[in-house]
Design a protein around this motif. Structure first.
Motif, PDB file in Angstrom:
ATOM      1  N   THR A   1       0.842  -1.201   0.000  1.00 60.13           N
ATOM      2  CA  THR A   1       0.000   0.000   0.000  1.00 60.13           C
ATOM      3  C   THR A   1       0.876   1.250   0.000  1.00 60.13           C
ATOM      4  N   VAL A   2       0.333   2.318  -0.558  1.00 61.44           N
ATOM      5  CA  VAL A   2       1.017   3.615  -0.550  1.00 61.44           C
ATOM      6  C   VAL A   2       0.583   4.396   0.676  1.00 61.44           C
ATOM      7  N   GLN A   3       1.545   5.023   1.317  1.00 61.64           N
ATOM      8  CA  GLN A   3       1.262   5.872   2.470  1.00 61.64           C
ATOM      9  C   GLN A   3       1.382   7.328   2.044  1.00 61.64           C
ATOM     10  N   THR A   4       0.304   8.067   2.202  1.00 64.27           N
ATOM     11  CA  THR A   4       0.277   9.466   1.791  1.00 64.27           C
ATOM     12  C   THR A   4       0.143  10.362   3.016  1.00 64.27           C
ATOM     13  N   GLY A   5       0.038  11.648   2.764  1.00 61.56           N
ATOM     14  CA  GLY A   5      -0.116  12.587   3.867  1.00 61.56           C
ATOM     15  C   GLY A   5       1.223  13.106   4.359  1.00 61.56           C
ATOM     16  N   GLU A   6       1.150  14.024   5.276  1.00 58.28           N
ATOM     17  CA  GLU A   6       2.340  14.723   5.768  1.00 58.28           C
ATOM     18  C   GLU A   6       3.379  13.783   6.346  1.00 58.28           C
ATOM     19  N   ASP A   7       2.931  12.753   7.062  1.00 55.30           N
ATOM     20  CA  ASP A   7       3.860  11.813   7.689  1.00 55.30           C
ATOM     21  C   ASP A   7       3.936  10.480   6.938  1.00 55.30           C
ATOM     22  N   GLY A   8       3.470  10.474   5.699  1.00 52.47           N
ATOM     23  CA  GLY A   8       3.417   9.224   4.951  1.00 52.47           C
ATOM     24  C   GLY A   8       4.775   8.594   4.692  1.00 52.47           C
ATOM     25  N   CYS A   9       5.822   9.422   4.629  1.00 55.03           N
ATOM     26  CA  CYS A   9       7.163   8.902   4.346  1.00 55.03           C
ATOM     27  C   CYS A   9       8.047   8.866   5.591  1.00 55.03           C
ATOM     28  N   TYR A  10       7.437   9.069   6.768  1.00 58.24           N
ATOM     29  CA  TYR A  10       8.191   9.011   8.021  1.00 58.24           C
ATOM     30  C   TYR A  10       8.692   7.590   8.226  1.00 58.24           C
ATOM     31  N   LYS A  11       9.971   7.469   8.529  1.00 62.75           N
ATOM     32  CA  LYS A  11      10.599   6.154   8.614  1.00 62.75           C
ATOM     33  C   LYS A  11      11.320   6.012   9.947  1.00 62.75           C
ATOM     34  N   SER A  12      11.071   4.927  10.637  1.00 65.68           N
ATOM     35  CA  SER A  12      11.739   4.677  11.914  1.00 65.68           C
ATOM     36  C   SER A  12      11.872   3.174  12.117  1.00 65.68           C
ATOM     37  N   ASP A  13      12.450   2.781  13.263  1.00 67.06           N
ATOM     38  CA  ASP A  13      12.591   1.355  13.562  1.00 67.06           C
ATOM     39  C   ASP A  13      11.230   0.685  13.662  1.00 67.06           C
ATOM     40  N   GLU A  14      10.235   1.439  14.164  1.00 67.13           N
ATOM     41  CA  GLU A  14       8.900   0.876  14.307  1.00 67.13           C
ATOM     42  C   GLU A  14       8.095   0.999  13.020  1.00 67.13           C
ATOM     43  N   ASN A  15       8.294   2.079  12.322  1.00 68.66           N
ATOM     44  CA  ASN A  15       7.544   2.349  11.105  1.00 68.66           C
ATOM     45  C   ASN A  15       8.461   2.088   9.900  1.00 68.66           C
ATOM     46  N   LYS A  16       8.513   0.860   9.476  1.00 68.31           N
ATOM     47  CA  LYS A  16       9.487   0.437   8.462  1.00 68.31           C
ATOM     48  C   LYS A  16       8.986   0.762   7.046  1.00 68.31           C
ATOM     49  N   VAL A  17       8.979   2.042   6.746  1.00 67.74           N
ATOM     50  CA  VAL A  17       8.524   2.507   5.431  1.00 67.74           C
ATOM     51  C   VAL A  17       9.565   2.149   4.360  1.00 67.74           C
ATOM     52  N   GLN A  18       9.054   1.724   3.207  1.00 66.42           N
ATOM     53  CA  GLN A  18       9.908   1.507   2.042  1.00 66.42           C
ATOM     54  C   GLN A  18       9.691   2.674   1.088  1.00 66.42           C
ATOM     55  N   ARG A  19      10.742   3.430   0.832  1.00 66.84           N
ATOM     56  CA  ARG A  19      10.645   4.570  -0.080  1.00 66.84           C
ATOM     57  C   ARG A  19      11.245   4.186  -1.430  1.00 66.84           C
ATOM     58  N   MET A  20      10.427   4.295  -2.460  1.00 64.79           N
ATOM     59  CA  MET A  20      10.925   4.005  -3.806  1.00 64.79           C
ATOM     60  C   MET A  20      10.865   5.258  -4.663  1.00 64.79           C
ATOM     61  N   LEU A  21      11.971   5.542  -5.331  1.00 62.89           N
ATOM     62  CA  LEU A  21      12.038   6.626  -6.307  1.00 62.89           C
ATOM     63  C   LEU A  21      12.079   5.985  -7.687  1.00 62.89           C
ATOM     64  N   ILE A  22      11.268   6.469  -8.595  1.00 61.68           N
ATOM     65  CA  ILE A  22      11.227   5.899  -9.936  1.00 61.68           C
ATOM     66  C   ILE A  22      11.081   6.997 -10.983  1.00 61.68           C
ATOM     67  N   THR A  23      11.810   6.834 -12.062  1.00 63.02           N
ATOM     68  CA  THR A  23      11.687   7.716 -13.224  1.00 63.02           C
ATOM     69  C   THR A  23      11.364   6.846 -14.428  1.00 63.02           C
ATOM     70  N   TYR A  24      10.375   7.246 -15.200  1.00 62.89           N
ATOM     71  CA  TYR A  24       9.963   6.425 -16.340  1.00 62.89           C
ATOM     72  C   TYR A  24       9.407   7.317 -17.446  1.00 62.89           C
ATOM     73  N   GLY A  25       9.408   6.755 -18.640  1.00 62.76           N
ATOM     74  CA  GLY A  25       8.888   7.498 -19.778  1.00 62.76           C
ATOM     75  C   GLY A  25       9.006   6.678 -21.049  1.00 62.76           C
ATOM     76  N   PRO A  26       8.504   7.202 -22.147  1.00 65.52           N
ATOM     77  CA  PRO A  26       8.478   6.442 -23.403  1.00 65.52           C
ATOM     78  C   PRO A  26       9.865   6.230 -23.997  1.00 65.52           C
ATOM     79  N   ILE A  27      10.002   5.122 -24.700  1.00 68.24           N
ATOM     80  CA  ILE A  27      11.190   4.898 -25.515  1.00 68.24           C
ATOM     81  C   ILE A  27      10.947   5.582 -26.859  1.00 68.24           C
ATOM     82  N   PRO A  28      11.830   6.468 -27.296  1.00 65.40           N
ATOM     83  CA  PRO A  28      11.632   7.137 -28.579  1.00 65.40           C
ATOM     84  C   PRO A  28      11.426   6.120 -29.700  1.00 65.40           C
TER      85      PRO A  28
END
Length: 219
Positions: free
Chosen positions: A106-133
């Protein structure tokens, strides 16, 4: 002087006629052009990394685990501040952050959606994508749209084997990023289906173009 110019030109023409064509001409000329196209995606991914880094500890918060961003697309106007000087932003490529639960379901949104700690083991993924010419797309024997060999060679030259970067395929309802060696990296469902997000998603890109380039990292 004129006679020498004519003679030199004549000898050069003869040499060009008899010298064999280099076998690596394709690699020397075409592959670097494909690399330049890949650079547009790579630069935006790296700009996204800088954006995430500068919006966390110690730049914008005293809390080691807190960040001042949340899940969603990084606006191009914002991202342009982190691109190399003089680099032209290709707006066809989307750069987005997905903060997910530890199982990446699931995606976590909101102001604290990306807060990460030992108890709150959030996985943050960065992705860049787009068409192949279109120049770098071909149709396989099975009728699928895939990158050309030149683009695959450019991927091989530009990235190391363990990086999750390549072209996107759909198999059994799941999306995968396939690198230049054919290794498949599963795209988390929240990222694949753009859960809870309103921006142009990875599956949208796949539906529009048959395949897309994608570069994803866990941060």
């Amino acid at each position: 002087m004129y006679v020498w110019v004519v003679l030199t030109t004549f000898l050069a023409m003869i040499a060009a006629y008899f010298l064999p064509v280099r076998q690596d001409t394709q690699e020397l000329v075409v592959v670097p052009v494909a690399q330049a196209k890949l650079l547009q995606m790579t630069a935006k991914e790296e700009a996204g990394v800088l954006y995430m880094r500068e919006n966390g500890y110690p730049y914008t918060t005293d809390d080691l685990w807190a960040v001042s961003y949340t899940s969603g697309r990084i606006d191009d106007d914002v991202l342009s501040n982190y691109l190399p000087f003089g680099f032209v932003n290709n707006e066809e490529y989307v750069t987005a952050i997905y903060c997910m639960d530890k199982d990446m379901t699931t995606v976590q949104t909101g102001e604290d959606g990306c807060y990460k700690s030992d108890e709150n083991k959030v996985q943050r993924m960065l992705i860049t994508y787009g068409p192949i010419p279109e120049r770098w797309r071909v149709v396989s024997d099975e009728g699928d749209v895939v990158p050309s060999m030149d683009l695959m060679q450019a991927l091989r030259v530009q990235f190391v084997v363990k990086e999750m970067v390549g072209y996107v395929v759909e198999e059994g309802g799941e999306l995968y990023v396939v690198n230049y060696e054919g290794t498949k990296y599963k795209v988390p469902q929240p990222v694949a289906n753009n859960m809870g997000m309103s921006h142009y998603g990875l599956k949208d890109c796949l539906n529009d173009y048959g395949t897309c380039l994608a570069y994803m990292e866990l941060r």
